[in-house]
Design an enzyme around this catalytic site. Structure first.
Site, PDB file in Angstrom:
ATOM      1  N   HIS A   1      51.600  40.751  51.805  1.00 28.19           N
ATOM      2  CA  HIS A   1      52.885  40.076  51.930  1.00 28.19           C
ATOM      3  C   HIS A   1      53.592  40.468  53.221  1.00 28.19           C
ATOM      4  CE1 HIS A   1      53.299  39.306  47.327  1.00 28.19           C
ATOM      5  NE2 HIS A   1      52.523  38.429  47.925  1.00 28.19           N
TER       6      HIS A   1
ATOM      7  N   LYS B   1      50.717  41.960  56.809  1.00 26.04           N
ATOM      8  CA  LYS B   1      49.546  41.170  57.191  1.00 26.04           C
ATOM      9  C   LYS B   1      48.749  41.835  58.320  1.00 26.04           C
ATOM     10  CE  LYS B   1      51.383  36.834  55.481  1.00 26.04           C
ATOM     11  NZ  LYS B   1      50.939  37.083  54.135  1.00 26.04           N
TER      12      LYS B   1
ATOM     13  N   THR C   1      44.565  35.119  49.808  1.00 21.69           N
ATOM     14  CA  THR C   1      45.604  34.101  49.847  1.00 21.69           C
ATOM     15  C   THR C   1      45.646  33.495  51.245  1.00 21.69           C
ATOM     16  OG1 THR C   1      47.195  35.887  50.199  1.00 21.69           O
ATOM     17  CG2 THR C   1      47.013  35.011  47.958  1.00 21.69           C
ATOM     18  N   GLY C   2      46.187  32.288  51.349  1.00 21.13           N
ATOM     19  CA  GLY C   2      46.074  31.455  52.533  1.00 21.13           C
ATOM     20  C   GLY C   2      46.408  32.076  53.865  1.00 21.13           C
TER      21      GLY C   2
ATOM     22  N   THR D   1      47.166  35.253  54.681  1.00 20.13           N
ATOM     23  CA  THR D   1      46.424  36.504  54.871  1.00 20.13           C
ATOM     24  C   THR D   1      44.970  36.204  55.212  1.00 20.13           C
ATOM     25  OG1 THR D   1      47.868  37.687  53.332  1.00 20.13           O
ATOM     26  CG2 THR D   1      45.707  38.673  53.773  1.00 20.13           C
TER      27      THR D   1
ATOM     28  N   SER E   1      48.515  29.600  49.957  1.00 24.87           N
ATOM     29  CA  SER E   1      49.440  30.639  50.386  1.00 24.87           C
ATOM     30  C   SER E   1      50.054  31.270  49.139  1.00 24.87           C
ATOM     31  CB  SER E   1      50.524  30.015  51.271  1.00 24.87           C
ATOM     32  OG  SER E   1      51.489  30.981  51.615  1.00 24.87           O
ATOM     33  N   GLY E   2      50.329  32.573  49.205  1.00 24.13           N
ATOM     34  CA  GLY E   2      50.837  33.296  48.040  1.00 24.13           C
ATOM     35  C   GLY E   2      51.991  32.623  47.321  1.00 24.13           C
TER      36      GLY E   2
ATOM     37  N   ASP F   1      49.021  33.530  44.802  1.00 24.55           N
ATOM     38  CA  ASP F   1      49.131  34.734  43.964  1.00 24.55           C
ATOM     39  C   ASP F   1      48.739  34.407  42.520  1.00 24.55           C
ATOM     40  OD1 ASP F   1      49.984  36.366  46.073  1.00 24.55           O
ATOM     41  OD2 ASP F   1      52.091  35.931  45.704  1.00 24.55           O
TER      42      ASP F   1
ATOM     43  N   HIS G   1      58.989  37.955  46.926  1.00 20.39           N
ATOM     44  CA  HIS G   1      57.780  37.779  46.130  1.00 20.39           C
ATOM     45  C   HIS G   1      57.792  38.666  44.890  1.00 20.39           C
ATOM     46  CE1 HIS G   1      55.977  35.668  49.523  1.00 20.39           C
ATOM     47  NE2 HIS G   1      56.318  36.678  50.292  1.00 20.39           N
TER      48      HIS G   1
ATOM     49  N   ASP H   1      55.845  37.641  41.839  1.00 22.06           N
ATOM     50  CA  ASP H   1      54.404  37.605  42.068  1.00 22.06           C
ATOM     51  C   ASP H   1      53.824  39.013  42.066  1.00 22.06           C
ATOM     52  OD1 ASP H   1      54.459  34.788  42.428  1.00 22.06           O
ATOM     53  OD2 ASP H   1      55.073  35.075  44.505  1.00 22.06           O
TER      54      ASP H   1
ATOM     55  N   ARG I   1      50.858  43.588  36.756  1.00 22.91           N
ATOM     56  CA  ARG I   1      50.700  43.595  35.295  1.00 22.91           C
ATOM     57  C   ARG I   1      49.289  43.177  34.905  1.00 22.91           C
ATOM     58  NH1 ARG I   1      51.162  39.494  31.887  1.00 22.91           N
ATOM     59  NH2 ARG I   1      52.359  38.242  33.352  1.00 22.91           N
TER      60      ARG I   1
END
Length: 128
Positions: free
Chosen positions: A11, A15, A37-38, A40, A58-59, A64, A91, A94, A100
């Site tokens: 995030h 990066k 993710t996109g 990154t 993308s996150g 995510d 974020h 996310d 979790r």
């Protein structure tokens, strides 16, 4: 344990840190399936075109959640998730959701370069 698939997420200001971490481990990462993710993943692919990276959304646009679904389906062996601790946490939901799910499904997860090194070592064939 042999690594088959690892997810990379970074995030905001992390990066560049992720791109550097991938460079440090490029030879090992060439041996496994990498999803990211996109944004990154795009940064990683641009820096290391020889590395095969499956790009997700993308996150904040669903990437995510795609990673989360892969965790729930048992499709990942590890998650390297560099969260920007100095951002105002846009974020936050996310981050909490991925954390979790990684805990619920006992997925090795790292949130910093040193723990990412340890997770990659744990997942590699070099371990007995």
């Amino acid at each position: 344990m042999s690594v088959n698939k690892i997810a990379l997420v970074a995030h905001d200001a992390c990066k560049d840190l992720m791109v550097q971490w991938v460079g440090k481990h490029i030879n090992r990462l060439r041996q496994i399936s990498v999803v990211a993710t996109g944004t990154t993943g795009g940064r990683i692919a641009a820096a290391y075109p020889e590395l095969s990276v499956t790009l997700l959304k993308s996150g904040p646009l669903g990437g995510d959640q795609q990673i989360g679904a892969m965790i729930a389906e048992g499709a990942l062996d590890g998650l390297i998730f560099f969260v920007d601790p100095m951002s105002p946490m846009p974020h936050d939901v996310d981050v909490k959701a991925l954390t979790r799910l990684a805990i619920v499904y006992d997925l090795p997860m790292a949130c910093s370069p040193s723990t990412a090194d340890a997770v990659l070592d744990y997942l590699s064939d070099d371990q007995e």
